[in-house]
Design an enzyme around this catalytic site. Structure first.
Site, PDB file in Angstrom:
ATOM      1  CD  GLU A 109      20.559 -68.413   3.402  1.00 51.48           C
ATOM      2  OE1 GLU A 109      19.703 -68.812   4.223  1.00 51.48           O
ATOM      3  OE2 GLU A 109      20.329 -68.250   2.204  1.00 51.48           O
ATOM      4  NE  ARG A 160      12.070 -69.124  13.952  1.00 51.24           N
ATOM      5  CZ  ARG A 160      13.059 -69.045  13.040  1.00 51.24           C
ATOM      6  NH1 ARG A 160      13.677 -70.113  12.634  1.00 51.24           N
ATOM      7  NH2 ARG A 160      13.393 -67.889  12.517  1.00 51.24           N
ATOM      8  CE  LYS A 163      18.648 -63.976   8.136  1.00 50.66           C
ATOM      9  NZ  LYS A 163      19.448 -64.888   7.349  1.00 50.66           N
TER      10      LYS A 163
END
Ligand code: ATP
Ligand code: MG
Length: 609
Positions: free
Chosen positions: A65, A300, A310
């Site tokens: 994204e 992850r 982020k």
């Protein structure tokens, strides 16, 4: 905490197998995707059916994204997806998952393109191909939504968000059907078109898939697939005032791109049934080609002393806790790059940590180990004195001849003789590390200390040590400044002991001292970085990560460096002997004008000692 042992051999070994490799190998052997066609670009069933058999054996994708800078976790995902495509004769797609109009920015788009390129990968089957953009698929997504409505598999719900939440139920309680669930396809279609045409307020209604309000997986209790949101999109402008939800958009993006193996992190595991439901319906309806892509989840990356969100990284930037996204202490790809990380070191790291199905923490030392290992092979050696004090060879004129400049040389790299020698000059004065001289040495100190009288009244001679690649010297004392601190170390040189000359080791010494000649040294700003956080899990369990910021994560010193270093190009890397691996700062270092070096990683793992 799991931290795979840095194993020297594994960097050259065949790739370690894992469940993803096994799945792909199985699919290739079974020909699962062998009949797939490729229309030359993303598209629906008809578009691909008109194309030849897909020359790519597998298609994977990396779908960021564009709402921030990529970090080390993304690097893992990039190396994984692009690496699998490369290893199995496939293609990996770079796709901007830009279906959320509010948060995205072209600054991020550009930085992501740079990061993937820098890591060493091409996307979409051709060098410099434009990345795909999910927002280019809005038209198809709208069509898919109408198809679901027409076939009785989606409806417009006008309950308030609060009612919807209450009626969804929970793990122990089935949901309750919305009063709008029984509308006819024709009514739903009319309503949905009104939504699209801007006749309703933001948030006043949503389109929901019609599945099962009592389903044990809450994600299948009629998930919302389209919402009204009046926002200007960076790609499509004001064309749309309705936008698809991520869970609806993502499977469609994969399918339009003929992805075979859609690899994501574990938190999407519960979404997989909806992914399969949706693509199943659209394949049945003939909108998408079969077989559809399949989703696989992996754990992850969690790295100790690092945060990989982020949003939290953005907070560090906006609150000026760091100098920017590319601050060398940041775990962003731009930060790691500026710090001195190389693409090879990050690829090695991704390979070494592997992929698993269960969450674990990787030790930060593993990342540093990969950098050290790759730089050790490639970085030229150099001498730099980080905390300089002057050393004078008081008998220089006598032994060497007044005004003599002695040429010294050393290999550029100890294991790569083909890289040749580097040359530097010694005169009567050199810079050494301040810590290499001790007036009253601790036990076992082999470097420089002056003559003294011990407790028994015996004379102890000054120490002898070798100036690396040069002569053996003997310490005779020091000149002190007004505060009583040594400001110049006094020594005499022992004749016929120069390194590499016959008989040079007639005098045995334990201490070796790195130095730079005063006549040719130049000053450089050296930024000594340390971990950004003192807590190994700075944001775990809702902790405030700001509280564990390491106040000593940056120390700036003025060092003296040898000429080969002063003329470095930005990004050029060295091993400063004794100290570690350094890189010429890619932003502030200007050859011939301003020398700035960053500590990339020390020679050994010294954290916590
Ligand atoms: P963040 O939570 O930091 O915003 P994200 O997951 O939302 O990260 P995206 O841009 O949506 O970021 O992610 C792009 C891809 O990178 C996704 O496939 C995602 O699974 C992967 N990814 C993100 N963070 C990690 C991580 N820590 N480890 C492995 N893969 C990751
Ligand atoms: Mg995300």
């Amino acid at each position: 905490m799991s931290s795979p042992k840095p194993d020297k051999a594994s960097s050259n070994d065949a790739k370690t197998s894992n469940f993803l490799r096994q799945t792909i190998e199985h699919d290739l052997a079974a020909g699962t995707y062998a009949q797939r066609r490729w229309g030359g670009s993303p598209g629906d069933a008809a578009h691909h059916a008109a194309g030849p058999l897909d020359p790519a054996k597998v298609r994977t994708r990396f779908p960021p994204e564009p709402n921030g800078y990529l970090h080390i976790g993304h690097a893992k995902s990039i190396c994984l997806n692009f690496g699998l495509a490369r290893d199995y004769g496939g293609v990996c797609h770079l796709r901007f998952d830009d279906t959320n109009p509010e948060k995205e920015d072209t600054e991020y788009v550009n930085s992501i393109i740079d990061a993937v390129k820098w890591l060493g990968f091409d996307w979409n089957g051709a060098p410099d191909a434009p990345p795909y953009q999910a927002s280019d698929y809005f038209g198809f997504m709208y069509r898919a939504a109408e198809h679901l409505i027409e076939t009785g598999q989606a409806y417009v719900d006008e309950q308030t968000p609060e009612q919807m939440r209450l009626n969804r139920g929970d793990f122990g309680k089935p949901g309750v059907d919305s009063p709008f669930r029984a509308r006819t396809p024709a009514e739903n279609l009319a309503r949905f078109r009104e939504m699209r045409d801007g006749l309703h307020e933001d948030g006043s209604m949503v389109l929901r898939a019609k599945i099962d309000m009592a389903h044990p997986n809450i994600n299948l209790r009629d998930p919302a697939v389209y919402r009204i949101r009046r926002a200007t999109h960076h790609n499509t402008g004001d064309t749309w005032c309705i936008y698809p939800m991520y869970t609806f958009a993502h499977p469609i993006e994969d399918a339009l791109e003929q992805i075979t193996h859609s690899i994501c992190t574990l938190e999407f595991e519960d979404q997989r049934p909806f992914y399969d439901w949706l693509l199943g319906k659209l394949c049945q309806g003939g909108l998408l080609g079969a077989p559809p892509p399949h989703q696989y989840e992996f754990a992850r990356l969690n790295l100790t002393y690092v945060i990989t969100s982020k949003r939290k990284l953005a907070q560090l930037v906006y609150d000026h806790k760091v100098s920017g996204w590319d601050d060398p202490r940041m775990p962003t790809i731009v930060g790691l790059r500026r710090r001195g990380y190389t693409p090879q070191s990050l690829q090695l790291f991704a390979e070494r940590i592997g992929v698993t199905k269960s969450d674990s923490w990787i030790d930060y030392a593993t990342l540093e180990g990969c950098l050290r290992e790759t730089l050790d092979h490639s970085a030229p050696r150099a001498m730099a004195v980080l905390d300089p004090i002057k050393l004078v060879l008081t008998n220089w004129d006598e032994v060497m001849g007044a005004g003599t400049i002695d040429e010294c040389s050393a290999p550029v790299h100890p294991h790569h003789p083909e890289l040749g020698q580097r040359h530097f000059k010694m005169g009567q004065e050199v810079w050494i590390e301040r810590s290499d001289y001790e007036e009253t040495p601790p036990k076992g100190f082999f470097r420089l200390f002056p003559p003294s009288i011990d407790a028994g009244g015996n004379a102890v001679p000054g120490s002898r040590a070798r100036l690396k690649y040069g002569h053996v010297i003997e310490c005779t004392g020091a000149i002190k400044d007004e505060a009583g601190n040594p400001s110049v170390v006094l020594t005499r040189l022992l004749p016929d002991t120069k390194s590499g000359t016959p008989g040079s080791d007639s005098v045995k010494v334990k201490g070796v001292i790195t130095w730079v000649g005063v006549n040719e040294a130049s000053a450089a700003e050296v930024r000594l970085y340390d971990r950004l956080f003192t807590d190994p899990q700075p944001d775990a369990g809702g902790k405030d990560f700001i509280e564990s910021l390491n106040p000593h994560s940056l120390k700036v010193v003025t060092a003296m460096v040898e000429p080969s270093v002063a003329s470095a190009q930005p990004d050029q890397k060295f091993q400063f002997e004794r100290h570690g691996y350094f890189t010429a700062d890619r932003v502030d270092h200007v050859p011939g004008q301003r020398a700035v070096f960053n500590l990339a990683v020390g020679l050994r793992d010294g954290w916590g000692k």
